[in-house]
Design a protein around this motif. Structure first.
Motif, PDB file in Angstrom:
ATOM      1  N   ILE A 297      53.735  69.483  -0.563  1.00  0.00           N
ATOM      2  CA  ILE A 297      54.637  68.565   0.270  1.00  0.00           C
ATOM      3  C   ILE A 297      55.689  69.825   0.961  1.00  0.00           C
ATOM      4  CG2 ILE A 297      56.362  67.162   0.424  1.00  0.00           C
ATOM      5  CD1 ILE A 297      54.927  65.486  -1.920  1.00  0.00           C
ATOM      6  N   ALA A 298      56.204  70.872   0.514  1.00  0.00           N
ATOM      7  CA  ALA A 298      57.026  71.617   0.867  1.00  0.00           C
ATOM      8  C   ALA A 298      56.587  72.687   1.827  1.00  0.00           C
ATOM      9  CB  ALA A 298      57.826  71.947  -0.136  1.00  0.00           C
ATOM     10  N   ILE A 299      55.347  73.139   1.640  1.00  0.00           N
ATOM     11  CA  ILE A 299      55.050  74.316   2.566  1.00  0.00           C
ATOM     12  C   ILE A 299      53.766  74.030   3.367  1.00  0.00           C
ATOM     13  CG2 ILE A 299      55.863  75.888   0.664  1.00  0.00           C
ATOM     14  CD1 ILE A 299      52.919  76.440  -0.191  1.00  0.00           C
ATOM     15  N   THR A 300      52.938  73.087   3.012  1.00  0.00           N
ATOM     16  CA  THR A 300      51.565  72.837   3.675  1.00  0.00           C
ATOM     17  C   THR A 300      51.982  72.682   5.320  1.00  0.00           C
ATOM     18  OG1 THR A 300      50.433  72.740   1.811  1.00  0.00           O
ATOM     19  CG2 THR A 300      49.416  71.962   3.690  1.00  0.00           C
ATOM     20  N   PRO A 301      52.824  71.629   5.479  1.00  0.00           N
ATOM     21  CA  PRO A 301      53.010  71.157   6.693  1.00  0.00           C
ATOM     22  C   PRO A 301      53.591  72.112   7.539  1.00  0.00           C
ATOM     23  CG  PRO A 301      53.913  69.337   5.269  1.00  0.00           C
ATOM     24  CD  PRO A 301      53.418  70.771   4.533  1.00  0.00           C
TER      25      PRO A 301
ATOM     26  N   TRP B 211      53.509  66.061  11.304  1.00  0.00           N
ATOM     27  CA  TRP B 211      53.893  65.014  10.582  1.00  0.00           C
ATOM     28  C   TRP B 211      52.744  64.292   9.673  1.00  0.00           C
ATOM     29  CZ3 TRP B 211      52.120  59.869  11.042  1.00  0.00           C
ATOM     30  CH2 TRP B 211      52.887  58.891  10.467  1.00  0.00           C
ATOM     31  N   ILE B 212      51.455  64.263  10.217  1.00  0.00           N
ATOM     32  CA  ILE B 212      50.225  63.805   9.616  1.00  0.00           C
ATOM     33  C   ILE B 212      50.035  64.526   8.239  1.00  0.00           C
ATOM     34  CG2 ILE B 212      47.846  63.647   9.784  1.00  0.00           C
ATOM     35  CD1 ILE B 212      48.164  62.842  12.776  1.00  0.00           C
ATOM     36  N   THR B 213      50.254  65.747   8.254  1.00  0.00           N
ATOM     37  CA  THR B 213      50.030  66.904   7.136  1.00  0.00           C
ATOM     38  C   THR B 213      51.183  66.429   6.168  1.00  0.00           C
ATOM     39  OG1 THR B 213      49.238  68.492   8.339  1.00  0.00           O
ATOM     40  CG2 THR B 213      49.881  69.104   6.331  1.00  0.00           C
ATOM     41  N   LYS B 214      52.417  66.201   6.614  1.00  0.00           N
ATOM     42  CA  LYS B 214      53.593  66.024   5.530  1.00  0.00           C
ATOM     43  C   LYS B 214      53.089  64.583   4.844  1.00  0.00           C
ATOM     44  CE  LYS B 214      58.588  66.240   4.917  1.00  0.00           C
ATOM     45  NZ  LYS B 214      58.673  64.846   4.035  1.00  0.00           N
ATOM     46  N   THR B 215      52.913  63.810   5.585  1.00  0.00           N
ATOM     47  CA  THR B 215      52.549  62.441   5.265  1.00  0.00           C
ATOM     48  C   THR B 215      51.211  62.519   4.227  1.00  0.00           C
ATOM     49  OG1 THR B 215      53.053  61.248   7.365  1.00  0.00           O
ATOM     50  CG2 THR B 215      51.908  59.963   5.731  1.00  0.00           C
ATOM     51  N   MET B 216      50.153  63.192   4.387  1.00  0.00           N
ATOM     52  CA  MET B 216      49.282  63.365   3.748  1.00  0.00           C
ATOM     53  C   MET B 216      49.474  63.831   2.260  1.00  0.00           C
ATOM     54  SD  MET B 216      46.128  62.384   2.997  1.00  0.00           S
ATOM     55  CE  MET B 216      45.219  62.919   1.396  1.00  0.00           C
ATOM     56  N   MET B 217      50.265  65.081   2.552  1.00  0.00           N
ATOM     57  CA  MET B 217      50.824  65.524   1.074  1.00  0.00           C
ATOM     58  C   MET B 217      51.373  64.531   0.215  1.00  0.00           C
ATOM     59  SD  MET B 217      49.420  68.572   1.422  1.00  0.00           S
ATOM     60  CE  MET B 217      48.101  67.787   2.528  1.00  0.00           C
ATOM     61  N   GLU B 218      52.479  63.865   0.987  1.00  0.00           N
ATOM     62  CA  GLU B 218      53.410  63.030   0.004  1.00  0.00           C
ATOM     63  C   GLU B 218      52.236  61.922  -0.621  1.00  0.00           C
ATOM     64  OE1 GLU B 218      56.080  61.838   3.077  1.00  0.00           O
ATOM     65  OE2 GLU B 218      57.504  63.085   2.745  1.00  0.00           O
ATOM     66  N   LYS B 219      51.253  61.416   0.317  1.00  0.00           N
ATOM     67  CA  LYS B 219      50.475  60.481  -0.133  1.00  0.00           C
ATOM     68  C   LYS B 219      49.760  60.869  -1.282  1.00  0.00           C
ATOM     69  CE  LYS B 219      48.515  57.878   3.022  1.00  0.00           C
ATOM     70  NZ  LYS B 219      47.594  57.180   4.079  1.00  0.00           N
ATOM     71  N   SER B 220      49.152  62.136  -1.452  1.00  0.00           N
ATOM     72  CA  SER B 220      48.304  62.691  -2.361  1.00  0.00           C
ATOM     73  C   SER B 220      48.828  62.813  -3.603  1.00  0.00           C
ATOM     74  CB  SER B 220      47.990  64.158  -2.039  1.00  0.00           C
ATOM     75  OG  SER B 220      47.076  64.347  -0.881  1.00  0.00           O
TER      76      SER B 220
END
Length: 232
Positions: free
Chosen positions: A105-109, A209-218
């Motif tokens: 969540i912190a680094i991938t986006p 934003w899509i990436t951050k949302t996906m990391m949180e959802k995961s």
């Protein structure tokens, strides 16, 4: 030289296992080098090499003329400490996957956005064979690992590259465990396609934003799955 290195690495793993199992407790000393050499049936140079490696990775603190002391490895360790711990388990504990998802969540986006800003077409090329992705845990884990490696390569910040490389030995086993759940694969596939759409439009902010949302959802999906397993 190769045999000696393998011997010292084996000794490292045995000492780490003993620390994790409580045989050697935090702030307590290890055996003296001489006694360890007898215990492991090797020479003292091999023991010394193993101890130097353990000190480097935060497991122990050396003391001149005295046996090394076990550190609080959660406070003094580094990324290799995580790898060392996971290598001692036959199956990766669920909580470590939770930790990894939290880190993402912190680094991938961030490194995804940097890669897209500087190499958008190359990032898009990473999804060229998305339609051929097999619907199984192994294929998704391999695709996701390759994606993370390539994104960090395409980011101008080399720190992300080094960080991801630290997880080379453990990333795929963790990812396979996550992707064993079919719903997780469905959600990830949707994410990949949404990410491609945003990149095709050139909307890097949306891709971030899509990436951050996906990391949180995961992370939410994994916690939910872990709770369901515990409840059975």
């Amino acid at each position: 030289m190769g045999l000696k290195l393998r011997s010292s690495e084996l000794i490292c793993k045995k000492i780490i296992s003993a620390i994790l199992e409580g045989e050697y407790k935090i702030n307590e000393p290890l055996l003296p080098e001489r006694d360890m050499a007898v215990k492991f049936h090797v020479g003292r140079p091999t023991i010394r090499e193993a101890l130097q490696r353990l000190e480097r990775d935060g497991w122990i603190a050396a003391r001149k003329g005295m046996p090394a002391v076990v550190n609080d490895y959660w406070s003094h360790g580094n990324l290799m400490t995580i790898v060392d711990i996971l290598q001692c388990y036959d199956e990766i504990p669920n909580v470590f996957i939770e930790y990894m998802l939290g880190l993402r969540i912190a680094i991938t986006p961030i490194y995804m956005k940097e890669a897209a800003v500087h190499n958008r077409l190359k990032v898009l090329a990473l999804f060229a064979k998305l339609d051929e992705l097999q619907d199984d845990a192994e294929s998704y884990a391999a695709f996701d690992w390759a994606l993370q490696q390539n994104l960090t390569q395409l980011s101008p910040n080399p720190i992300y590259r080094l960080l991801i490389n630290s997880f080379t030995e453990i990333y795929i086993p963790m990812a396979e465990k996550y992707f064993k759940e079919p719903h997780h694969r469905i959600v990830s596939n949707q994410y990949f396609n949404e990410l491609v759409t945003s990149l095709l439009k050139g909307d890097v902010e949306e891709a971030e934003w899509i990436t951050k949302t996906m990391m949180e959802k995961s992370l939410i999906l994994w916690k939910k799955k872990s709770e369901e397993v515990k409840a059975k």
